[in-house]
Structure formats: C-alpha cells, structure tokens
Motif scaffolding. Structure first.
Motif, short mmCIF file in Angstrom:
data_model
loop_
_atom_site.label_atom_id
_atom_site.label_comp_id
_atom_site.label_asym_id
_atom_site.label_seq_id
_atom_site.Cartn_x
_atom_site.Cartn_y
_atom_site.Cartn_z
N GLN A 169 0.85 -1.19 0.00
CA GLN A 169 0.00 0.00 0.00
C GLN A 169 0.89 1.24 0.00
O GLN A 169 1.69 1.44 0.89
CB GLN A 169 -0.91 0.03 1.23
CG GLN A 169 -1.87 1.23 1.21
CD GLN A 169 -2.58 1.42 2.54
OE1 GLN A 169 -1.95 1.41 3.59
NE2 GLN A 169 -3.88 1.59 2.50
N TYR A 222 4.70 -2.17 7.92
CA TYR A 222 3.90 -2.13 6.70
C TYR A 222 4.11 -3.37 5.83
O TYR A 222 3.47 -3.52 4.79
CB TYR A 222 4.24 -0.89 5.88
CG TYR A 222 3.86 0.42 6.52
CD1 TYR A 222 2.56 0.66 6.97
CD2 TYR A 222 4.78 1.44 6.67
CE1 TYR A 222 2.21 1.86 7.56
CE2 TYR A 222 4.44 2.65 7.26
CZ TYR A 222 3.16 2.86 7.69
OH TYR A 222 2.81 4.05 8.26
N LYS A 257 -6.95 -3.91 18.07
CA LYS A 257 -7.66 -3.64 16.82
C LYS A 257 -8.57 -2.42 16.94
O LYS A 257 -8.80 -1.73 15.95
CB LYS A 257 -8.49 -4.86 16.42
CG LYS A 257 -7.63 -6.07 16.05
CD LYS A 257 -8.50 -7.26 15.69
CE LYS A 257 -7.65 -8.46 15.31
NZ LYS A 257 -8.47 -9.65 15.00
N ARG A 299 -2.90 -8.46 9.78
CA ARG A 299 -3.29 -7.20 9.15
C ARG A 299 -4.18 -6.37 10.08
O ARG A 299 -5.05 -6.88 10.75
CB ARG A 299 -4.05 -7.51 7.85
CG ARG A 299 -4.31 -6.33 6.93
CD ARG A 299 -5.01 -6.85 5.68
NE ARG A 299 -5.13 -5.83 4.65
CZ ARG A 299 -6.12 -4.97 4.54
NH1 ARG A 299 -7.11 -4.99 5.43
NH2 ARG A 299 -6.16 -4.09 3.57
N ARG A 300 -3.91 -5.07 10.08
CA ARG A 300 -4.71 -4.10 10.80
C ARG A 300 -4.99 -2.93 9.86
O ARG A 300 -4.29 -2.71 8.87
CB ARG A 300 -3.99 -3.57 12.04
CG ARG A 300 -3.53 -4.62 13.04
CD ARG A 300 -4.68 -5.11 13.89
NE ARG A 300 -4.21 -5.80 15.08
CZ ARG A 300 -3.98 -7.10 15.17
NH1 ARG A 300 -4.17 -7.87 14.10
NH2 ARG A 300 -3.58 -7.65 16.31
N GLU A 301 -6.01 -2.13 10.21
CA GLU A 301 -6.29 -0.88 9.51
C GLU A 301 -6.54 0.21 10.54
O GLU A 301 -7.05 -0.05 11.63
CB GLU A 301 -7.51 -1.00 8.59
CG GLU A 301 -7.26 -1.78 7.32
CD GLU A 301 -8.40 -1.63 6.32
OE1 GLU A 301 -9.20 -0.68 6.46
OE2 GLU A 301 -8.49 -2.47 5.41
N GLY A 329 -8.31 3.75 6.18
CA GLY A 329 -7.81 2.55 5.51
C GLY A 329 -6.32 2.42 5.39
O GLY A 329 -5.83 1.76 4.46
N VAL A 354 -3.16 0.61 6.04
CA VAL A 354 -2.92 -0.80 6.37
C VAL A 354 -1.54 -0.97 7.01
O VAL A 354 -0.55 -0.43 6.53
CB VAL A 354 -3.02 -1.68 5.11
CG1 VAL A 354 -2.66 -3.13 5.43
CG2 VAL A 354 -4.42 -1.59 4.50
N TYR A 355 -1.49 -1.74 8.09
CA TYR A 355 -0.22 -2.12 8.70
C TYR A 355 -0.37 -3.53 9.26
O TYR A 355 -1.45 -4.13 9.19
CB TYR A 355 0.20 -1.13 9.79
CG TYR A 355 -0.74 -1.03 10.97
CD1 TYR A 355 -0.48 -1.70 12.16
CD2 TYR A 355 -1.90 -0.28 10.89
CE1 TYR A 355 -1.34 -1.62 13.25
CE2 TYR A 355 -2.78 -0.19 11.96
CZ TYR A 355 -2.49 -0.86 13.13
OH TYR A 355 -3.36 -0.78 14.19
N TYR A 356 0.70 -4.08 9.80
CA TYR A 356 0.69 -5.47 10.28
C TYR A 356 1.25 -5.55 11.69
O TYR A 356 2.31 -4.99 11.98
CB TYR A 356 1.52 -6.36 9.34
CG TYR A 356 0.91 -6.45 7.96
CD1 TYR A 356 0.00 -7.44 7.64
CD2 TYR A 356 1.22 -5.49 7.00
CE1 TYR A 356 -0.58 -7.49 6.39
CE2 TYR A 356 0.63 -5.53 5.74
CZ TYR A 356 -0.27 -6.54 5.45
OH TYR A 356 -0.86 -6.57 4.20
#
Length: 248
Positions: free
Chosen positions: A3, A118, A152, A178-180, A187, A189-191
């Motif tokens: 992303q 990311y 989350k 995955r998280r947002e 939106g 996105v990261y992990y």
C-alpha cells in the motif's frame, strides 16, 4: 509495504507538515537513538529501505558512507528527497521493498525506519536483506512497537469523562496480522507482530541481535513536547540492531 499511502495527496500533505515541524516524535525520540546505534559508516555501502524524504540517507552520506542506495515506493517522497537531500553518494530509486532485487552480499549496512510494520511477509523481507548484506553486515531498523500495533480497536488510550488518559489498552496481542487505522485518511494498512515474532524472524534467518531499544524521551524532549512524556507509560517505537552471521 504494497500500500503506497504516501502518494495519496491528502495523506502526504499532512505527513509532510508533521515532519517539517522539528518538534515531533521522530526527531525527538527515534532519530537520536537510530543515529547512536549506527555503526561506523566510513567507506561503507549502505542500503536505506523506505528512505522517505532522504534525511537518514543524507546523514549516512555526510558521515562517510561510500554509497547509499535509498529506495522508497512513493513518488512524492522521492521528489522531496531529491530536492532536500541530494548528495553525490546517494542514488534514489522508486521501488517497493517486496519488489526490489538486491545484489548478493553487496551492502555493509542496511537501515530502515518505520517500514517493517507495513510489510506483509516479514520473514521473506529479512531473508532478502540477509542475502543483500555482506558477511558480518549490520541491519538496523525501527518499527511501531507491538504494544501499539496490537489492539484492533481505534480507542487505544482509555480515558475518563474529562478525557484524561487513564491507561493504555493492550489487547489482541497474539492475534497477529493485518490491521487498519485512520491516520489522516481512512484505511491505512499495517501489520501487527509480537515482540517474539520480530526477534525470532531475525534469529531464525541468519542474524543475531546486538541491541534492542525502546526509546525513552529525556527531559529536554519532554520540555519541547510535553505529551511525549506518555512514552514513559508505554513505548511507541522498537529499534532492533542485528548482525549477519550465517546463511539461513
């Protein structure tokens, strides 16, 4: 890092304004520790992953690096880097970390600031970096602390009726992935990865850890930015320094 949120104009405008203010978390907390932890760069070949606007690449070049290969997926970031931090020793390249192909054993030092959270496939990236480093080479990277990335829900600080922060909520810690979040735009996105996953990803892929750092603000930083004192209650950043030891 697939992303490319930094080429969203709304996001980039706000992010650039944040970083142009010298009183921010990166300048007061992360950057001083990164610079302290960097090895001697004299005549070294450096790879800067996620170079952003090029400030660390320029720092490496000014402190003796023979060459700095600085990569970033963002056109906006690289345009700023070339304007603000051009240097004869730096080559700026637009590419994602996942798509980049590095020559084997080509670099003495790999640095990466606030990129790894990311990355979808962390261990694949670590293996790629391992291959790119010369034997005994150094990997130094920062990322958002797992305490920050775990929960989350968006309301991570629990507050009272007046909005005072009571405590920081750590939840969903072992539910990795995955998280947002909303950060200037929806939106992003990261992990999330646990502390163990980040460390074991290095130890199981040909590195040993030399230093683990959770930056703490000093009194001068708190005087400049009082809210940074919340770092004494929970850390925002994790910095890992590792040395290549063997083929995984």
């Amino acid at each position: 890092m697939t992303q490319n949120i930094y080429d969203n104009e709304v996001f980039f405008k706000n992010y650039r304004a944040l970083r142009e203010n010298p009183v921010n978390y990166n300048e007061l907390l992360e950057q001083p520790e990164i610079k302290r932890m960097l090895p001697d760069m004299n005549d070294k070949r450096v790879l800067d992953i996620g170079c952003g606007m090029g400030s660390l690449a320029y720092y490496c070049a000014e402190n003796g690096a023979a060459s700095v290969t600085a990569i970033d997926p963002s056109r906006n970031m690289l345009q700023e880097a070339k304007k603000r931090n051009a240097h004869a020793a730096i080559e700026y390249i637009q590419t994602t970390l996942e798509d980049a192909v590095f020559a084997r054993e080509n670099y003495d030092i790999v640095v990466s600031l606030l990129v790894m959270h990311y990355v979808a496939d962390y261990e694949a990236v670590i293996r790629s970096i391992h291959s790119a480093l010369k034997e005994d080479g150094i990997l130094l990277f920062s990322c958002e602390h797992p305490i920050i990335t775990a929960r989350k829900a968006s309301d991570k600080w629990i507050t009272d009726a007046e909005g005072h922060r009571l405590h920081f909520a750590v939840d969903d810690y072992q539910d990795q992935g995955r998280r947002e979040q909303k950060w200037y735009v929806d939106g992003v996105v990261y992990y999330h990865r646990s502390f163990a996953a980040l460390c074991n990803g290095l130890l199981q892929n040909g590195f040993y850890l030399e230093e683990i750092n959770e930056p703490i603000p000093d009194e001068a930083a708190i005087a400049k930015l009082p809210r940074i004192a919340h770092e004494l209650r929970r850390p925002s950043f994790l910095i890992l320094k590792a040395r290549k030891t063997a083929h995984p």
